[in-house]
Scaffold this motif. Structure first.
Motif, mmCIF file in Angstrom:
data_model
loop_
_atom_site.group_PDB
_atom_site.id
_atom_site.type_symbol
_atom_site.label_atom_id
_atom_site.label_comp_id
_atom_site.label_asym_id
_atom_site.label_seq_id
_atom_site.Cartn_x
_atom_site.Cartn_y
_atom_site.Cartn_z
ATOM 1 N N GLN A 226 0.828 -1.206 0.000
ATOM 2 C CA GLN A 226 0.000 0.000 0.000
ATOM 3 C C GLN A 226 0.861 1.254 0.000
ATOM 4 N N SER A 227 0.507 2.178 -0.853
ATOM 5 C CA SER A 227 1.178 3.468 -0.921
ATOM 6 C C SER A 227 0.104 4.547 -0.969
ATOM 7 N N ALA A 228 -0.065 5.237 0.140
ATOM 8 C CA ALA A 228 -1.086 6.289 0.202
ATOM 9 C C ALA A 228 -0.656 7.478 -0.644
ATOM 10 N N PRO A 229 -1.608 8.137 -1.283
ATOM 11 C CA PRO A 229 -1.282 9.331 -2.067
ATOM 12 C C PRO A 229 -0.688 10.416 -1.165
ATOM 13 N N PRO A 230 0.123 11.304 -1.737
ATOM 14 C CA PRO A 230 0.688 12.405 -0.948
ATOM 15 C C PRO A 230 -0.408 13.195 -0.242
ATOM 16 N N GLY A 231 -0.133 13.603 0.986
ATOM 17 C CA GLY A 231 -1.080 14.393 1.752
ATOM 18 C C GLY A 231 -2.040 13.588 2.604
ATOM 19 N N MET A 232 -2.025 12.257 2.453
ATOM 20 C CA MET A 232 -2.909 11.425 3.271
ATOM 21 C C MET A 232 -2.361 11.374 4.695
ATOM 22 N N PRO A 233 -3.241 11.392 5.699
ATOM 23 C CA PRO A 233 -2.761 11.435 7.084
ATOM 24 C C PRO A 233 -2.182 10.114 7.592
ATOM 25 N N LYS A 234 -2.589 8.987 7.028
ATOM 26 C CA LYS A 234 -2.077 7.722 7.556
ATOM 27 C C LYS A 234 -0.780 7.326 6.857
ATOM 28 N N PRO A 235 0.106 6.637 7.576
ATOM 29 C CA PRO A 235 1.359 6.187 6.967
ATOM 30 C C PRO A 235 1.115 5.053 5.977
ATOM 31 N N SER A 236 2.130 4.751 5.173
ATOM 32 C CA SER A 236 2.038 3.682 4.188
ATOM 33 C C SER A 236 3.184 2.703 4.374
#
Length: 125
Positions: free
Chosen positions: A17-27
């Protein structure tokens, strides 16, 4: 009769999983962390180099819901989740757990972050 394909001894589910930039949760895979980006490929390569890829199946998966302690991977059977992975930790997990049969307990998710499984039957409407 066609001979059966042997069942793998282990399945290793590696969160990609790689969250988009600016997402509050870590990846588990971070855009600014090259090692986190390379962990799945490293895992597969190490299994090949050790000659055990035929009996261990690495699987790329989405979020395993333990983002705060990522990168993570789940080893089955045994339902063992390893956290805060690095290449060095993966080497020990492969040698000691997958080949040697001993869980590397210092890399296992803390009990407080894992808890008991919730059965689907207990939630079904």
């Amino acid at each position: 009769m066609v001979p059966g394909i042997p069942q793998p001894a282990f399945y290793i589910f590696k969160c990609q999983q790689s969250a988009p930039p600016g997402m509050p949760k870590p990846s588990c895979v971070k855009p600014d962390d090259k090692e986190s980006q390379e962990l799945f490929q490293y895992l597969a390569q190490q299994l090949m180099l050790k000659g055990i890829i035929g009996t261990v199946t690495p699987i790329q998966t989405g979020c395993l819901n333990r983002c705060a302690v990522g990168p993570v991977m789940l080893v089955e059977p045994g339902h063992t989740m390893y956290v805060s992975l690095t290449k060095e930790k993966m080497d020990r997990i492969i040698d000691e757990h997958i080949i040697g049969g001993n869980v590397v307990s210092e890399f296992v998710i803390p009990d407080i972050m894992w808890g008991d499984a919730i059965t689907p039957a207990s939630l079904a409407k």
